[in-house]
Motif scaffolding. Structure first.
Motif, PDB file in Angstrom:
ATOM      1  N   SER A   5      10.262   1.851   0.245  1.00 34.43           N
ATOM      2  CA  SER A   5       9.061   2.289  -0.166  1.00 34.43           C
ATOM      3  C   SER A   5       7.967   2.042   0.721  1.00 34.43           C
ATOM      4  O   SER A   5       7.773   1.317   1.779  1.00 34.43           O
ATOM      5  N   LEU A   6       6.778   2.697   0.255  1.00 31.21           N
ATOM      6  CA  LEU A   6       5.379   2.710   1.124  1.00 31.21           C
ATOM      7  C   LEU A   6       4.510   2.502   0.079  1.00 31.21           C
ATOM      8  O   LEU A   6       4.274   2.919  -0.947  1.00 31.21           O
ATOM      9  N   HIS A  19       3.570   5.626  -2.067  1.00 36.14           N
ATOM     10  CA  HIS A  19       3.540   6.701  -1.300  1.00 36.14           C
ATOM     11  C   HIS A  19       4.928   7.197  -1.081  1.00 36.14           C
ATOM     12  O   HIS A  19       5.627   6.435  -0.636  1.00 36.14           O
ATOM     13  N   ASP A  20       4.944   8.478  -0.896  1.00 36.75           N
ATOM     14  CA  ASP A  20       6.363   9.082  -0.288  1.00 36.75           C
ATOM     15  C   ASP A  20       5.996   9.291   1.133  1.00 36.75           C
ATOM     16  O   ASP A  20       6.945   9.188   1.969  1.00 36.75           O
ATOM     17  N   VAL A  21       4.979   9.675   1.360  1.00 42.22           N
ATOM     18  CA  VAL A  21       4.462   9.822   2.678  1.00 42.22           C
ATOM     19  C   VAL A  21       3.117   9.069   3.057  1.00 42.22           C
ATOM     20  O   VAL A  21       2.167   8.931   2.390  1.00 42.22           O
ATOM     21  N   ALA A  22       3.143   8.406   4.505  1.00 42.54           N
ATOM     22  CA  ALA A  22       1.783   7.853   4.662  1.00 42.54           C
ATOM     23  C   ALA A  22       1.518   7.869   6.128  1.00 42.54           C
ATOM     24  O   ALA A  22       2.316   7.689   7.046  1.00 42.54           O
ATOM     25  N   ARG A 176       2.899  -7.724  -1.958  1.00 46.93           N
ATOM     26  CA  ARG A 176       1.956  -6.812  -1.604  1.00 46.93           C
ATOM     27  C   ARG A 176       2.418  -6.260  -0.064  1.00 46.93           C
ATOM     28  O   ARG A 176       1.589  -6.021   0.760  1.00 46.93           O
ATOM     29  N   PRO A 177       3.562  -5.811   0.233  1.00 52.72           N
ATOM     30  CA  PRO A 177       3.796  -5.126   1.433  1.00 52.72           C
ATOM     31  C   PRO A 177       3.542  -3.856   1.358  1.00 52.72           C
ATOM     32  O   PRO A 177       3.016  -3.257   0.624  1.00 52.72           O
ATOM     33  N   ASN A 178       3.205  -3.111   2.838  1.00 52.81           N
ATOM     34  CA  ASN A 178       3.047  -1.996   3.078  1.00 52.81           C
ATOM     35  C   ASN A 178       4.525  -1.053   3.304  1.00 52.81           C
ATOM     36  O   ASN A 178       4.486  -0.098   2.866  1.00 52.81           O
ATOM     37  N   ILE A 179       5.567  -1.837   3.972  1.00 55.20           N
ATOM     38  CA  ILE A 179       6.751  -1.128   4.035  1.00 55.20           C
ATOM     39  C   ILE A 179       7.567  -1.907   3.472  1.00 55.20           C
ATOM     40  O   ILE A 179       7.727  -3.237   3.629  1.00 55.20           O
ATOM     41  N   VAL A 180       8.814  -1.497   2.717  1.00 55.87           N
ATOM     42  CA  VAL A 180       9.798  -2.083   2.176  1.00 55.87           C
ATOM     43  C   VAL A 180      11.166  -1.391   2.860  1.00 55.87           C
ATOM     44  O   VAL A 180      11.062  -0.274   2.834  1.00 55.87           O
TER      45      VAL A 180
END
Length: 267
Positions: A5-6, A19-22, A176-180
């Motif tokens: 996830s993003l 987001h699906d795309v970032a 609160r991550p950006n990338i999982v």
């Protein structure tokens, strides 16, 4: 390993956007924490002292944001390209960074019940990374680094400890991550420190473990505070004086990330 996830947080401390795309920019994900709520002294208001920020739901629109919160009228904010210039601090201990103030008509002060204004980081090149960065590295209004990565397996291990202690498991949103990342071993990220990661098409430096704070005890859906997972992190993940979960990243290029993209160790 792959991206599970993003996430971004358009206003520092606000509810997450999924987001699906970032797009990755050199200072972090596009639109991530370019806005910050500050007090009358120009110091950032964060969830550490105002958990109500977690209840801000933010939708990026062309050239600005729409901000929503229960009991408040929707607020449309345009990027204040001609707004008053003001130097603000993310924390009192951090150096000043240039921003422009937006006219919110007192919306944030009313919502938070305290003096508050909203500032926009017009130039993300104006805030250098202080530790473990290069001279040309820059960061948004995030705490100190452009991006944060976590792994599903480490959260599962943490939740096993919580259940064993008779506590409720916590969701990844607490961190609160950006990338999982999915597909890594528990705490594999400890071995990534100081190495390069290739995530999708974007290279990153794994700069520093993330020492966690009181924000992890706040339910991001309700704003209610508890005591976990800090207590269990203190028991199992007290490393060099910090309660560690996740890893801070510095991007070395601009590019797009997609859910499902591979994550590999480049060196």
């Amino acid at each position: 390993m792959r991206i599970a996830s993003l996430h971004s947080y358009p206003i520092k401390g606000s509810h997450r956007n999924d987001h699906d795309v970032a797009l990755v920019e050199r200072h972090g994900l596009a639109g991530d924490r370019r806005w910050i709520v500050v007090d009358q002294d120009g110091v950032g208001v964060t969830q550490r002292d105002t958990a109500l920020l977690s209840q801000l739901h933010v939708t990026p629109v062309g050239g600005g944001l729409v901000v929503r919160a229960a009991g408040m009228p929707d607020l449309r904010l345009a990027e204040p390209v001609d707004g008053p210039k003001e130097f603000v601090r993310v924390f009192k201990s951090k150096p000043q960074a240039p921003t422009r103030l937006a006219d919110d008509g007192g919306w944030f002060a009313t919502f938070l019940g305290r003096p508050a204004r909203i500032a926009w980081q017009e130039d993300p090149g104006g805030r250098p990374i202080l530790d473990a960065g290069r001279d040309d590295d820059r960061v948004s209004m995030a705490d100190g680094y452009p991006m944060l990565i976590t792994t599903e397996a480490s959260l599962a291990a943490l939740n096993d400890w919580l259940v064993e202690a008779g506590e409720e498991p916590v969701p990844m949103t607490r961190f609160r991550p950006n990338i999982v990342v999915a597909g890594a071993a528990p705490w594999a990220e400890d071995g990534w420190l100081g190495r390069r990661l290739m995530i999708g098409e974007v290279p990153f430096r794994a700069a520093r473990p993330c020492a966690r704070c009181l924000v992890t005890t706040i339910d991001q859906e309700t704003g209610v505070k508890g005591s976990q997972p800090l207590k269990i992190l203190g028991r199992h993940r007290n490393i060099d004086g910090g309660l560690m979960f996740g890893l801070n990243l510095i991007p070395d290029a601009v590019g797009s990330l997609r859910v499902g993209d591979p994550v590999t160790l480049a060196s």
